[in-house]
Motif scaffolding. Sequence first.
Motif, PDB file in Angstrom:
ATOM      1  N   LYS A  83       4.728  17.227 -25.863  1.00  0.00           N
ATOM      2  CA  LYS A  83       5.725  17.965 -25.086  1.00  0.00           C
ATOM      3  C   LYS A  83       6.020  19.347 -25.669  1.00  0.00           C
ATOM      4  O   LYS A  83       6.998  19.972 -25.295  1.00  0.00           O
ATOM      5  CB  LYS A  83       7.011  17.150 -24.979  1.00  0.00           C
ATOM      6  N   GLY A  84       5.143  19.827 -26.540  1.00  0.00           N
ATOM      7  CA  GLY A  84       5.325  21.154 -27.111  1.00  0.00           C
ATOM      8  C   GLY A  84       4.838  22.242 -26.171  1.00  0.00           C
ATOM      9  O   GLY A  84       4.452  21.982 -25.021  1.00  0.00           O
ATOM     10  N   LYS A  85       4.822  23.458 -26.666  1.00  0.00           N
ATOM     11  CA  LYS A  85       4.389  24.607 -25.872  1.00  0.00           C
ATOM     12  C   LYS A  85       2.861  24.685 -25.898  1.00  0.00           C
ATOM     13  O   LYS A  85       2.250  24.634 -26.960  1.00  0.00           O
ATOM     14  CB  LYS A  85       4.996  25.887 -26.443  1.00  0.00           C
ATOM     15  N   GLU A  86       2.273  24.811 -24.721  1.00  0.00           N
ATOM     16  CA  GLU A  86       0.828  24.988 -24.620  1.00  0.00           C
ATOM     17  C   GLU A  86       0.509  26.481 -24.654  1.00  0.00           C
ATOM     18  O   GLU A  86       1.081  27.253 -23.882  1.00  0.00           O
ATOM     19  CB  GLU A  86       0.297  24.377 -23.324  1.00  0.00           C
ATOM     20  N   ILE A  87      -0.376  26.870 -25.573  1.00  0.00           N
ATOM     21  CA  ILE A  87      -0.807  28.261 -25.663  1.00  0.00           C
ATOM     22  C   ILE A  87      -2.327  28.288 -25.717  1.00  0.00           C
ATOM     23  O   ILE A  87      -2.961  27.270 -26.000  1.00  0.00           O
ATOM     24  CB  ILE A  87      -0.198  28.975 -26.903  1.00  0.00           C
ATOM     25  N   ASP A  88      -2.899  29.464 -25.458  1.00  0.00           N
ATOM     26  CA  ASP A  88      -4.353  29.569 -25.549  1.00  0.00           C
ATOM     27  C   ASP A  88      -4.754  30.091 -26.930  1.00  0.00           C
ATOM     28  O   ASP A  88      -3.898  30.374 -27.775  1.00  0.00           O
ATOM     29  CB  ASP A  88      -4.923  30.419 -24.410  1.00  0.00           C
ATOM     30  N   SER A  89      -6.031  30.215 -27.163  1.00  0.00           N
ATOM     31  CA  SER A  89      -6.544  30.612 -28.478  1.00  0.00           C
ATOM     32  C   SER A  89      -6.085  32.008 -28.882  1.00  0.00           C
ATOM     33  O   SER A  89      -5.776  32.247 -30.054  1.00  0.00           O
ATOM     34  CB  SER A  89      -8.072  30.545 -28.489  1.00  0.00           C
ATOM     35  N   VAL A  90      -6.048  32.929 -27.937  1.00  0.00           N
ATOM     36  CA  VAL A  90      -5.595  34.293 -28.244  1.00  0.00           C
ATOM     37  C   VAL A  90      -4.123  34.270 -28.639  1.00  0.00           C
ATOM     38  O   VAL A  90      -3.719  34.931 -29.602  1.00  0.00           O
ATOM     39  CB  VAL A  90      -5.862  35.246 -27.055  1.00  0.00           C
ATOM     40  N   GLU A  91      -3.309  33.501 -27.920  1.00  0.00           N
ATOM     41  CA  GLU A  91      -1.887  33.404 -28.262  1.00  0.00           C
ATOM     42  C   GLU A  91      -1.678  32.772 -29.639  1.00  0.00           C
ATOM     43  O   GLU A  91      -0.790  33.191 -30.387  1.00  0.00           O
ATOM     44  CB  GLU A  91      -1.134  32.605 -27.199  1.00  0.00           C
ATOM     45  N   LEU A  92      -2.498  31.796 -29.998  1.00  0.00           N
ATOM     46  CA  LEU A  92      -2.390  31.204 -31.332  1.00  0.00           C
ATOM     47  C   LEU A  92      -2.739  32.245 -32.393  1.00  0.00           C
ATOM     48  O   LEU A  92      -2.044  32.365 -33.404  1.00  0.00           O
ATOM     49  CB  LEU A  92      -3.299  29.979 -31.474  1.00  0.00           C
ATOM     50  N   SER A  93      -3.770  33.014 -32.149  1.00  0.00           N
ATOM     51  CA  SER A  93      -4.155  34.082 -33.072  1.00  0.00           C
ATOM     52  C   SER A  93      -3.015  35.091 -33.227  1.00  0.00           C
ATOM     53  O   SER A  93      -2.682  35.505 -34.341  1.00  0.00           O
ATOM     54  CB  SER A  93      -5.418  34.778 -32.572  1.00  0.00           C
ATOM     55  N   GLU A  94      -2.420  35.477 -32.117  1.00  0.00           N
ATOM     56  CA  GLU A  94      -1.301  36.430 -32.152  1.00  0.00           C
ATOM     57  C   GLU A  94      -0.108  35.838 -32.893  1.00  0.00           C
ATOM     58  O   GLU A  94       0.567  36.532 -33.655  1.00  0.00           O
ATOM     59  CB  GLU A  94      -0.906  36.833 -30.723  1.00  0.00           C
ATOM     60  N   LYS A  95       0.155  34.549 -32.690  1.00  0.00           N
ATOM     61  CA  LYS A  95       1.274  33.889 -33.371  1.00  0.00           C
ATOM     62  C   LYS A  95       1.056  33.899 -34.882  1.00  0.00           C
ATOM     63  O   LYS A  95       1.964  34.218 -35.650  1.00  0.00           O
ATOM     64  CB  LYS A  95       1.423  32.454 -32.849  1.00  0.00           C
ATOM     65  N   ILE A  96      -0.155  33.573 -35.318  1.00  0.00           N
ATOM     66  CA  ILE A  96      -0.475  33.587 -36.749  1.00  0.00           C
ATOM     67  C   ILE A  96      -0.329  34.998 -37.300  1.00  0.00           C
ATOM     68  O   ILE A  96       0.244  35.198 -38.373  1.00  0.00           O
ATOM     69  CB  ILE A  96      -1.884  33.003 -36.995  1.00  0.00           C
ATOM     70  N   LEU A 129       4.039  22.607 -30.865  1.00  0.00           N
ATOM     71  CA  LEU A 129       2.782  23.060 -30.282  1.00  0.00           C
ATOM     72  C   LEU A 129       2.069  21.903 -29.613  1.00  0.00           C
ATOM     73  O   LEU A 129       1.955  20.819 -30.181  1.00  0.00           O
ATOM     74  CB  LEU A 129       1.894  23.658 -31.385  1.00  0.00           C
ATOM     75  N   SER A 130       1.589  22.136 -28.391  1.00  0.00           N
ATOM     76  CA  SER A 130       0.808  21.137 -27.675  1.00  0.00           C
ATOM     77  C   SER A 130      -0.574  21.691 -27.382  1.00  0.00           C
ATOM     78  O   SER A 130      -0.708  22.840 -26.951  1.00  0.00           O
ATOM     79  CB  SER A 130       1.490  20.764 -26.354  1.00  0.00           C
ATOM     80  N   PHE A 131      -1.573  20.893 -27.604  1.00  0.00           N
ATOM     81  CA  PHE A 131      -2.930  21.292 -27.263  1.00  0.00           C
ATOM     82  C   PHE A 131      -3.292  20.852 -25.852  1.00  0.00           C
ATOM     83  O   PHE A 131      -4.245  21.351 -25.286  1.00  0.00           O
ATOM     84  CB  PHE A 131      -3.927  20.709 -28.271  1.00  0.00           C
ATOM     85  N   SER A 132      -2.539  19.915 -25.312  1.00  0.00           N
ATOM     86  CA  SER A 132      -2.828  19.412 -23.982  1.00  0.00           C
ATOM     87  C   SER A 132      -1.815  18.325 -23.655  1.00  0.00           C
ATOM     88  O   SER A 132      -1.157  17.790 -24.547  1.00  0.00           O
ATOM     89  CB  SER A 132      -4.243  18.821 -23.961  1.00  0.00           C
ATOM     90  N   LYS A 133      -1.723  17.981 -22.399  1.00  0.00           N
ATOM     91  CA  LYS A 133      -0.920  16.820 -22.014  1.00  0.00           C
ATOM     92  C   LYS A 133      -1.714  15.536 -22.252  1.00  0.00           C
ATOM     93  O   LYS A 133      -1.160  14.447 -22.185  1.00  0.00           O
ATOM     94  CB  LYS A 133      -0.485  16.929 -20.560  1.00  0.00           C
ATOM     95  N   LEU A 134      -2.992  15.695 -22.529  1.00  0.00           N
ATOM     96  CA  LEU A 134      -3.826  14.544 -22.852  1.00  0.00           C
ATOM     97  C   LEU A 134      -3.487  14.044 -24.254  1.00  0.00           C
ATOM     98  O   LEU A 134      -3.016  14.799 -25.093  1.00  0.00           O
ATOM     99  CB  LEU A 134      -5.312  14.927 -22.807  1.00  0.00           C
TER     100      LEU A 134
END
Length: 163
Positions: A83-96, A129-134
Amino acid sequence: MKITILCAGKIKEKYFEAGIAEYTKRLSRYTAIEIKQVQDEKTPDNASEAEEEKIKQAEGARMLDFLKKAKGSDCYVFALVIKGKEIDSVELSEKISELTVSGKSHLVFIIGGSLGLSDEVIAESDYKLSFSKLTFPHQLMRLILLEQIYRAFRIKMGEPYHK
């Protein structure tokens, strides 16, 4: 910068071990990386909700012990939760990148055991952080997380990566 993957249980499958070792090696050119495993609890078949909660609490207590030692003003904690926030790879890079600029030199990513994380561990995190609802097996999630952190550093450095 230092990155810690905090997780419950050991990897038993050789193919996961090989993938984790490969991405740990790749990441070592960008950052110090460690994987800290806490003992997981065996979940009996047909466990009740109360039993499952007790298991999450026991694993969570071990994780919280680690966090108490690691957490300082330079530490930032990500809890991996559905149930965390889903972000894409670019957003993860920007967050780091943002965290690095703001003085956070130790990032901790927490992966729960087969039942997930205790509420107390989630409450101690700075970011859900969520990687997926799966739902993914926690052993596989370790490999996926390492690959995504590696990809984030490649993006951050302006190096090519596959979209």
